[in-house]
Design an enzyme around this catalytic site. Sequence first.
Site, short mmCIF file in Angstrom:
data_model
loop_
_atom_site.label_atom_id
_atom_site.label_comp_id
_atom_site.label_asym_id
_atom_site.label_seq_id
_atom_site.Cartn_x
_atom_site.Cartn_y
_atom_site.Cartn_z
N LYS A 128 -1.46 -9.29 2.71
CA LYS A 128 -0.73 -8.86 3.91
C LYS A 128 -1.59 -7.86 4.65
CE LYS A 128 3.09 -6.03 3.80
NZ LYS A 128 2.63 -4.85 4.57
N GLU A 175 8.88 -4.20 10.59
CA GLU A 175 9.35 -2.91 10.04
C GLU A 175 9.91 -2.02 11.15
OE1 GLU A 175 6.66 -1.00 7.32
OE2 GLU A 175 7.84 0.86 7.29
N ASP A 224 0.84 -1.20 0.00
CA ASP A 224 0.00 0.00 0.00
C ASP A 224 0.88 1.26 0.00
OD1 ASP A 224 0.88 -0.19 2.60
OD2 ASP A 224 -1.12 -0.01 3.52
N SER A 225 2.22 1.05 -0.02
CA SER A 225 3.14 2.17 -0.28
C SER A 225 2.88 2.74 -1.67
CB SER A 225 4.60 1.72 -0.14
OG SER A 225 4.83 0.53 -0.86
O1 KIV Z 1 3.53 -1.13 1.66
C1 KIV Z 1 4.71 -1.51 1.70
O2 KIV Z 1 5.52 -1.20 0.81
C2 KIV Z 1 5.13 -2.32 2.83
C3 KIV Z 1 6.60 -2.58 2.96
C4 KIV Z 1 7.29 -1.40 3.51
C5 KIV Z 1 6.85 -3.79 3.78
O3 KIV Z 1 4.33 -2.72 3.61
#
Ligand code: KIV
Length: 271
Positions: free
Chosen positions: A120, A189, A51-52
């Site tokens: 996730k 994280e 979700d980044s």
């Molecule tokens: O959304 C994302 O990119 C993440 C990573 C930082 C693990 O959850």
Amino acid sequence: MTVHNSVKRVTTHVLNEMKLKGEKIAMLTAYDYSIARIVDEAEIDVILVGDSASNVMAGYDTTLPITLDNMIYHGASVVRGVKRALVIVDLPFGTYQGNSKEALASSIRIMKETGAHGVKLEGGLQVIESVERILSAGIPVMGHLGLTPQAIHKFGTYVVRAKDSEEARILLEDAKLLEKTGCFAIVLEKIPAKLAEEVTLSLKIPVIGIGAGPKTDGQVLVLHDMLGITQEFSPRFLRRYHNLHAEIKGAVQMYINDVRTQQFPSEKEQY
Ligand code: KIV
């Protein structure tokens, strides 16, 4: 022969085997077809449609605004580019917290509409009902503890988590609970390396770190950060493998110059 060399397709079982044999797992984010193809050809083990995307693709300050439809669009694009890697899609903020039925419905949409191999989600005890219900449908779940960006307004800052012993104790308990409930892996994280090592040694399932030191079973980075497309984000844990910002800008400037000076197109570049 190493486990990752011997497989045509990475599955959750392959990741378990890699942990058992002490082989490190390499994971990166991707959000679109073209980049996912390259990352997969390079033989990454896991692609996270994180979700980044909310930050690096859509330009928001946090991961909160991205929607389930947005994540499905990114997930389906990535899956179309991947032949080998395990593809995991983040459940976005507001689609699984506090309502396990909604968590299952969101996960089913992700699995059906993207073709990804699992989801996730962030959190431990507070989301365990959602984890249970998603797992009951046969959907693999990856946990995410430590700095959980969807809770940024609770934390107030992106500093290292679980530095004090009470938060560290809760994190270790949460990790054990996620494993007991059936998660196939966990992301940790931005927590102290010593704590990440303790969690990794305590669990049978793979633990993937980002800013969690070298002793986890694998590492994950946001692709745009490690390629140097993003410039403003420079935490200590980030290693930049390229400066694509400068490369892309330079190439675009050359193109602009060629167009303005009529050096493009040439004789050979026309019909
Ligand atoms: O959304 C994302 O990119 C993440 C990573 C930082 C693990 O959850």
